[in-house]
Design an enzyme around this catalytic site. Structure first.
Site, PDB file in Angstrom:
ATOM      1  N   ARG A  60       0.799  -1.219   0.000  1.00 11.89           N
ATOM      2  CA  ARG A  60       0.000   0.000   0.000  1.00 11.89           C
ATOM      3  C   ARG A  60       0.832   1.268   0.000  1.00 11.89           C
ATOM      4  O   ARG A  60       0.618   2.159  -0.808  1.00 11.89           O
ATOM      5  CB  ARG A  60      -0.884   0.027   1.237  1.00 11.89           C
ATOM      6  CG  ARG A  60      -1.924  -1.008   1.197  1.00 11.89           C
ATOM      7  CD  ARG A  60      -2.453  -1.229   2.577  1.00 11.89           C
ATOM      8  NE  ARG A  60      -3.651  -2.046   2.476  1.00 11.89           N
ATOM      9  CZ  ARG A  60      -4.871  -1.592   2.708  1.00 11.89           C
ATOM     10  NH1 ARG A  60      -5.057  -0.351   3.075  1.00 11.89           N
ATOM     11  NH2 ARG A  60      -5.903  -2.382   2.577  1.00 11.89           N
ATOM     12  N   THR A  61       1.758   1.339   0.947  1.00 11.88           N
ATOM     13  CA  THR A  61       2.530   2.573   1.059  1.00 11.88           C
ATOM     14  C   THR A  61       3.392   2.770  -0.188  1.00 11.88           C
ATOM     15  O   THR A  61       3.507   3.876  -0.713  1.00 11.88           O
ATOM     16  CB  THR A  61       3.394   2.537   2.333  1.00 11.88           C
ATOM     17  OG1 THR A  61       2.533   2.269   3.437  1.00 11.88           O
ATOM     18  CG2 THR A  61       4.094   3.855   2.567  1.00 11.88           C
ATOM     19  N   LYS A  88      21.589  -4.800   8.493  1.00 15.35           N
ATOM     20  CA  LYS A  88      21.175  -3.518   7.932  1.00 15.35           C
ATOM     21  C   LYS A  88      22.322  -2.574   7.577  1.00 15.35           C
ATOM     22  O   LYS A  88      22.425  -2.116   6.450  1.00 15.35           O
ATOM     23  CB  LYS A  88      20.211  -2.815   8.878  1.00 15.35           C
ATOM     24  CG  LYS A  88      20.897  -2.483  10.189  1.00 15.35           C
ATOM     25  CD  LYS A  88      19.954  -2.007  11.238  1.00 15.35           C
ATOM     26  CE  LYS A  88      20.773  -1.738  12.476  1.00 15.35           C
ATOM     27  NZ  LYS A  88      20.151  -2.016  13.707  1.00 15.35           N
ATOM     28  N   ARG A 110      11.492   2.680   3.453  1.00 19.18           N
ATOM     29  CA  ARG A 110      10.874   1.917   4.552  1.00 19.18           C
ATOM     30  C   ARG A 110      11.864   0.854   4.972  1.00 19.18           C
ATOM     31  O   ARG A 110      12.433   0.164   4.130  1.00 19.18           O
ATOM     32  CB  ARG A 110       9.584   1.256   4.104  1.00 19.18           C
ATOM     33  CG  ARG A 110       9.170   0.148   5.073  1.00 19.18           C
ATOM     34  CD  ARG A 110       7.770  -0.278   4.940  1.00 19.18           C
ATOM     35  NE  ARG A 110       6.864   0.806   5.299  1.00 19.18           N
ATOM     36  CZ  ARG A 110       5.551   0.630   5.471  1.00 19.18           C
ATOM     37  NH1 ARG A 110       5.023  -0.564   5.315  1.00 19.18           N
ATOM     38  NH2 ARG A 110       4.788   1.642   5.782  1.00 19.18           N
ATOM     39  N   HIS A 138       6.190   6.817  11.347  1.00 22.25           N
ATOM     40  CA  HIS A 138       5.627   6.699  10.006  1.00 22.25           C
ATOM     41  C   HIS A 138       4.976   8.057   9.726  1.00 22.25           C
ATOM     42  O   HIS A 138       3.760   8.196   9.743  1.00 22.25           O
ATOM     43  CB  HIS A 138       4.602   5.563   9.984  1.00 22.25           C
ATOM     44  CG  HIS A 138       4.171   5.162   8.610  1.00 22.25           C
ATOM     45  ND1 HIS A 138       4.556   5.836   7.473  1.00 22.25           N
ATOM     46  CD2 HIS A 138       3.386   4.144   8.190  1.00 22.25           C
ATOM     47  CE1 HIS A 138       4.019   5.246   6.412  1.00 22.25           C
ATOM     48  NE2 HIS A 138       3.301   4.214   6.821  1.00 22.25           N
TER      49      HIS A 138
END
Ligand SMILES: [Zn+2]
Lengths: 311, 436
Positions: A60-61, A88, A110, A138
């Site tokens: 969605r985002t 990461k 994200r 967010h």
């Protein structure tokens, strides 16, 4: 447009002033009209390249950012990967450096690691938008939530009670929403199972209620969060059934809310868990408006961050 | 809850208890007086109440009248281990011992980790009658120490507290979640405080006695480490924890520091910890094998001191019936636990006689405090309250024999001992349930 936006990135809600937020929302409200045109496209960002870096599955985002960019005629580079939080550091920087070679003008990131967008922002010379980082924030969700409330309730939020129900402790949406609604003068109440609630002193100024009804009582905005049963492999509540029974929203609980209360959810919804299916046609349900406003807010941010760089 | 209001109001019995020494910590009352019971409730409490016609008078001169005793730690063994005890025998033992309410621990078969088991226990309690029963549900599913039991559903079914009693919660992260989640439903969290890594394989207190017997010991530190953890977690979460069966001086010291820091921690001990020491197991007496184990004389004295100072707020029996199948075996194979419902009153009276506690403190330890910590009614003689009463003759002398005890099993190291003091009348909801 006379744009004044004094920020290079959008990493979190904290540094934004009320005026900054108003600029973003007014811009978004103006741009929203474009979305309703028969051919929703303007050349404003022609030649710009937006790189979407998604290290967590999110349809969605990502789609919302992609659409926002395309309406403004920017090009979109999509990069998706599973970022394990252990790897990461090095991988993220390598990835970003590789993508820099493709000449993007803005990164949308994200990442499951809190602070990853901040880390990237320190290493690149282009704007970075945080599309959700770990348990941290967010901010674009908070902005679209605020826009949705503005449209229904007007811009003066003083005295408005906002109730957020669910996993407050681990929710980046809750964190950003608490910060933005408090900044705009609303009172924020949070509730959920004790295992998902922060202690009052860590609740960012929100009032922590042990009973959902207490948080919802008299609220003009009620927001349910998407719940996950486990974090780091440990179940945080006994069962979905028990969650729905004691912490899910339904008509009975919402009857405590103020007249004309809005019901919001950042999606995707677990119907039958955090929201009873009977709420699909709840009169104040604005979940689809949130989706549309998401595109508008992201258009506004792309415009403000890319155009401000040119000024 | 034990009985509905409706059932209580059907009870039209009226009686007057006359001339008792009335001990009610909830009103700070220690004075001679009369108490009138009517319609299941305490109708009046005064220095003298005129006798109306049709009112039965119970002469109680020389006796002590306390709010009904509440034992917040018993094992009724039902469902699943009915050869050890069941609600019928367990509640008979309770009222014979002066208890009007008991909280029953969840280590049954199956364990009380589901609303079905909680409801089963309460249904059985309603059938049996006599005393009120407050189920304590599991902290973790199956008492396995991994996932939380459904506290919300358990609370709704009638559980008042959660505990994995019988087993410690080894995982500190899970204990933290339990405190956090219990907060949502206002459940009392009871900790069987034992570090399983330190206690594993142990049979008796670690020290000279374990050395002489040649069995593995359970160090006092197994309790101290766990109590410290619970205190720290209660502080972290900001939610109270109740420590079950405190047995060591080391734990008392931690409780003292917790109180000095104003932390929400309460604790109970059992009569055997302030009465006996590890010497009781010297002849491999399995009846004195209990967990936590009987400790040293220094520990025993520290427990008495803690009761006197109010560092330990509750006396609970940890009534743990076992049959000869579990007890008449070689020492290491024997089950832990002893019964206690019927000896708690005289053993606590010993503390009064020895000047360790006052009679009023006794009422607090056995009634007012456990009721408050469990969040259940009781612990008071205020007019209007349900008539849950215990009348004690503090000087009645009797000998603990198998015949005297009502529990299904007689596993107590006090067999053959002379006791002084006994419950002579037990009233639950205005109904005389003892003597039968
Ligand atoms: Zn225990």
């Amino acid at each position: 447009m006379g744009i004044e936006f004094p920020h290079r990135h959008l990493l979190e809600i904290g540094p934004l002033s009320r005026e900054d937020i108003e600029v973003i929302l007014r811009t978004a409200a103006n741009l929203k009209e474009i979305l309703r045109r028969p051919i929703p496209k303007v050349p404003t960002l022609r030649g710009k390249v937006v790189a979407n870096l998604f290290f967590e599955p999110s349809t969605r985002t990502r789609l919302s950012f992609e659409r926002a960019a395309k309406v403004l005629s920017a090009e979109v580079l999509n990069f998706s990967a599973r970022g394990s939080s252990l790897e990461k550091g090095e991988n993220l920087l390598d990835t970003v450096r590789n993508l820099m070679a493709m000449g993007p003008d803005l990164f949308v990131i994200r990442h499951p690691a809190s602070g990853a967008p901040h880390f990237v922002a320190r290493h690149v010379r282009i704007p970075v938008i945080n599309a959700g980082d770990g348990f941290h924030e967010h901010p674009t969700q908070a902005l679209l939530d605020l826009l949705t409330v503005w449209e229904r309730k007007g811009p003066d939020l003083r005295g408005l009670k906002v109730a957020i129900i669910g996993d407050i402790r681990h929710s980046r949406v809750a964190h950003s929403d608490i910060l933005i609604f408090r900044k705009m003068g609303a009172e924020v109440y949070v509730s959920g199972p004790g295992t998902l609630l922060p202690p009052e002193r860590e609740a960012l100024g929100a009032r922590v209620c042990l009973r959902v009804e207490e948080a919802v009582e008299g609220a003009g905005v009620v927001m349910a969060l998407r719940v996950q049963k486990e974090r780091h492999g440990r179940p945080l509540f006994p069962s979905w059934h028990e969650y729905a029974r004691f912490f899910g929203l339904n008509r009975r609980v919402l009857a405590q809310a103020a007249e004309g209360a809005l019901l919001m959810h950042p999606g995707p919804i677990n119907w039958g868990i955090e929201l009873a299916p009977e709420l699909e046609d709840f009169p104040g349900q604005v979940i689809l408006e949130q989706v549309e406003n998401g595109v508008a807010v992201r258009m506004a941010l792309l415009l403000l961050l890319l155009k401000a760089g040119e000024a | 809850m034990g009985k509905t209001m409706e059932e209580e109001s059907l009870n039209t019995e009226r009686f007057l208890i006359r001339g008792a020494r009335i001990l009610d910590p909830s009103q700070g009352l220690d004075q001679e007086g009369d108490l009138l019971v009517e319609g299941g409730r305490i109708a009046a409490l005064d220095r003298e109440i005129p006798v109306e016609e049709g009112v039965q008078v119970i002469e109680a001169r020389g006796c002590w009248l306390l709010p009904g005793l509440v034992d917040m730690h018993v094992h009724l063994r039902e469902p699943g281990e009915e050869w050890k005890e069941d609600l019928e025998s367990g509640l008979r033992a309770a009222v014979a011992g002066g208890f009007t309410a008991v909280a029953c621990m969840p280590n049954t078969r199956p364990p009380n980790d589901s609303p079905e088991v909680t409801r089963y226990i309460l249904d059985r309690a309603r059938e049996v009658g006599r005393a009120r029963v407050y189920p304590v549900a599991c902290i973790s599913r199956g008492q396995e120490g991994r996932e939380l039991a459904p506290f919300g559903e358990l609370r709704e079914a009638g559980a008042v507290a959660v505990s994995d009693d019988g087993r410690p919660v080894a995982d500190s992260g899970l204990m933290r979640l339990a405190l956090e989640y219990a907060r949502s439903f206002d459940l009392t969290v009871i900790s069987h405080a034992e570090d399983p890594g330190l206690s594993a394989g142990g049979q008796v207190n670690e020290g000279p006695v374990s050395a002489r017997l040649g069995v593995k010991g359970i160090p006092a530190e197994a309790e101290a480490v766990a109590v410290f953890r619970e205190v720290a977690l209660a502080a972290l979460v900001g939610y109270p924890v109740h420590i079950a069966h405190v047995s060591t001086a080391a734990a008392v010291e931690i409780l003292r520091r917790a109180r000095e820091s104003g932390l929400p921690v309460t604790a109970e001990t059992a009569p055997h910890y302030f009465t006996l020491t590890e010497e009781a197991v010297l002849d491999y007496n399995t009846l004195a094998k209990v967990n936590p184990p009987l400790r040293s004389e220094d520990d025993r004295l520290a427990i008495r001191e803690a009761l006197s100072e109010g560092l330990i707020q509750v006396i609970a029996t940890d009534h743990a019936p076992h049959s000869p199948l579990e007890k008449e075996v070689e020492f290491p194979a024997a089950a832990f636990g002893m019964i206690g419902l019927e000896t708690a009153v005289p053993l606590t009276l010993n503390l009064v006689r020895e000047g360790v506690i006052t009679p009023l403190r006794m009422a607090e330890l056995l009634s007012t405090n456990p009721a408050r910590i469990l969040g259940v009614p009781g612990g008071t003689l205020k007019p209007g309250s349900p008539a849950d009463l215990t009348l004690i003759d503090p000087d009645r002398v009797w000998v603990v024999t198998e015949e005297e005890l009502h529990s299904k099993n007689k596993n107590t190291p006090f067999l053959g001992r002379e006791m002084r003091g006994r419950a002579v009348l037990t009233v639950v909801g205005g109904r005389i349930v003892w003597p039968e």
